[in-house]
Design a protein around this motif. Structure first.
Motif, PDB file in Angstrom:
ATOM      1  N   ARG A 156       0.831  -1.218   0.000  1.00 31.97           N
ATOM      2  CA  ARG A 156       0.000   0.000   0.000  1.00 31.97           C
ATOM      3  C   ARG A 156       0.858   1.258   0.000  1.00 31.97           C
ATOM      4  O   ARG A 156       0.560   2.230  -0.696  1.00 31.97           O
ATOM      5  N   ASP A 177      -6.697   6.413  -3.676  1.00 30.84           N
ATOM      6  CA  ASP A 177      -8.023   5.777  -3.689  1.00 30.84           C
ATOM      7  C   ASP A 177      -8.466   5.384  -5.094  1.00 30.84           C
ATOM      8  O   ASP A 177      -9.406   4.609  -5.254  1.00 30.84           O
ATOM      9  N   THR A 186      -7.165   0.320  -7.060  1.00 33.62           N
ATOM     10  CA  THR A 186      -7.667  -0.809  -6.270  1.00 33.62           C
ATOM     11  C   THR A 186      -6.601  -1.902  -6.224  1.00 33.62           C
ATOM     12  O   THR A 186      -6.133  -2.355  -7.265  1.00 33.62           O
ATOM     13  N   HIS A 230      -8.174  -6.005   4.783  1.00 35.44           N
ATOM     14  CA  HIS A 230      -8.251  -6.033   3.322  1.00 35.44           C
ATOM     15  C   HIS A 230      -9.465  -6.855   2.876  1.00 35.44           C
ATOM     16  O   HIS A 230      -9.795  -7.855   3.483  1.00 35.44           O
ATOM     17  N   VAL A 270     -10.430  -6.990  -0.888  1.00 36.06           N
ATOM     18  CA  VAL A 270     -10.487  -7.207  -2.336  1.00 36.06           C
ATOM     19  C   VAL A 270      -9.476  -8.279  -2.735  1.00 36.06           C
ATOM     20  O   VAL A 270      -8.272  -8.113  -2.548  1.00 36.06           O
ATOM     21  N   GLU A 316     -14.828  -8.592  -1.777  1.00 38.53           N
ATOM     22  CA  GLU A 316     -15.014  -8.364  -3.207  1.00 38.53           C
ATOM     23  C   GLU A 316     -14.065  -9.302  -3.950  1.00 38.53           C
ATOM     24  O   GLU A 316     -12.867  -9.273  -3.722  1.00 38.53           O
ATOM     25  N   SER A 375      -6.614  -2.610 -15.717  1.00 36.66           N
ATOM     26  CA  SER A 375      -6.159  -3.670 -14.821  1.00 36.66           C
ATOM     27  C   SER A 375      -4.796  -4.131 -15.293  1.00 36.66           C
ATOM     28  O   SER A 375      -4.683  -4.883 -16.258  1.00 36.66           O
ATOM     29  N   THR A 407      -5.700   1.357 -12.718  1.00 37.80           N
ATOM     30  CA  THR A 407      -6.757   1.563 -11.720  1.00 37.80           C
ATOM     31  C   THR A 407      -6.926   0.326 -10.847  1.00 37.80           C
ATOM     32  O   THR A 407      -7.498   0.388  -9.768  1.00 37.80           O
ATOM     33  N   HIS A 408      -6.430  -0.811 -11.338  1.00 35.95           N
ATOM     34  CA  HIS A 408      -6.479  -2.072 -10.598  1.00 35.95           C
ATOM     35  C   HIS A 408      -5.138  -2.773 -10.758  1.00 35.95           C
ATOM     36  O   HIS A 408      -4.721  -3.031 -11.888  1.00 35.95           O
TER      37      HIS A 408
END
Ligand SMILES: *Cc1c(COP(=O)(O)O)cnc(C)c1O
Length: 220
Positions: free
Chosen positions: A12, A27, A30, A51, A53, A77, A191, A207-208
Motif C-alpha cells: 500500500r 483511492d 484498487t 483487506h 479485495v 469483493e 487492470s 486503476t487495478h
C-alpha cells in the motif's frame, strides 16, 4: 517499540508513493490481493488486517475457498483474474464481483445468459494480448474494437482493459499502450501490474493492480 511493516502495508505504501509522484489519488487504485493456490491460513491474516479485495484465477478453486470466508467476513469483493471457459460463465457470475478475462466472442455470447441466470450483471475487463504472444490469452489488438462493440451491444458492463505484458522485458511500453487503447475505445479502467511491476503500472495509470507474491509469498 518499532512495529515492522506487514507486506500489505508495504505494498500500500508503495502504491501511495507512486501515486504521489504521478499526482494521482491512492483511492483511485484498487489493490487486488491475488490469493490463488493459497489457503485460508494465508488469506485470513489479510482479512484481519482489513483487506477485502481478492483475486482468484480458477472458478472451481474460488468456489471451494470463498463461500466460507464470506460467512465470516463482510464486504469481500472477488475478482476473477484467470481465463474463463464459457461453460463456467454462470458459476463465475454467481461468485465473482468482477471478471478480468473477457477476451473472445464466445464469452460475449455466454455472459449475458450467465448474468440472467445468476440474477446479476458483473463488470468485465476486456483482456488484451498486449505483446501479441501466441501462448497468451487476450484479444488481439486488431480485434479489440470489434469485441468492445459486441460487448456493448450485448449490454455487458465494461470496466476497462486488462493485460499481462510479456515476461522478462520492460513492461512500461505495454502499460502505456493499454492506456492508449482504453482511451481510443472510451474505456476508463486499467487492470495492469503484478508483484514485479505494479509500481510502474500505477505510474502509467493502472486503476487495478493484481498482486499475489508480494503479499502472500511464493505459491507452493
Ligand atoms: C497470479 C496472477 C497475478 C499475481 O501474480 P504475482 O506475480 O504473484 O503478483 C496477477 N494477475 C494474474 C492474471 C495472475 O494469474
Amino acid at each position: 517499540m518499532e512495529k515492522t511493516e506487514t507486506p500489505l502495508e508495504m505494498v500500500r505504501a508503495n502504491i501511495a508513493k507512486q501515486c504521489r509522484i504521478a499526482r494521482r489519488e491512492p483511492d483511485d487504485v484498487t489493490l487486488i490481493a491475488v490469493s490463488k493456490k493459497h489457503g485460508e491460513e494465508t488469506i485470513v491474516p489479510l482479512l484481519d488486517e482489513g483487506h477485502r479485495v481478492f483475486g482468484e484465477n480458477r472458478v472451481q478453486e474460488a468456489q471451494d475457498k470463498w463461500p466460507p470466508l464470506r460467512e465470516r467476513y463482510e464486504g469481500i469483493e472477488l475478482h476473477l483474474v484467470g481465463q474463463l471457459q464459457s461453460n463456467k460463465a454462470e458459476d463465475a457470475a454467481a461468485l465473482f464481483d468482477c471478471i478480468h478475462s473477457l477476451d473472445r466472442m464466445s464469452l460475449v455470447k455466454a455472459l449475458p445468459k450467465a448474468f440472467e441466470k445468476a440474477g446479476r450483471k458483473v463488470p468485465c475487463f476486456i483482456q488484451v494480448n498486449i505483446g501479441s504472444e501466441d501462448q497468451k490469452g487476450g484479444v488481439a489488438i486488431a480485434e479489440l474494437a470489434e469485441l468492445v462493440a459486441a460487448a456493448r451491444e450485448a449490454e455487458i458492463p465494461l470496466a476497462g482493459l486488462m493485460c499481462i505484458p510479456p515476461a522478462d522485458i520492460e513492461p512500461a511500453p505495454f502499460f502505456a499502450l493499454l492506456g492508449k487503447l482504453a482511451d481510443e475505445n472510451g474505456l476508463e479502467g486499467l487492470s495492469m501490474g503484478m508483484s514485479g511491476d505494479y509500481e510502474t503500472a500505477v505510474m502509467l495509470g493502472a486503476t487495478h493492480v493484481r498482486v499475489g507474491t508480494a503479499l502472500f509469498g511464493a505459491r507452493g
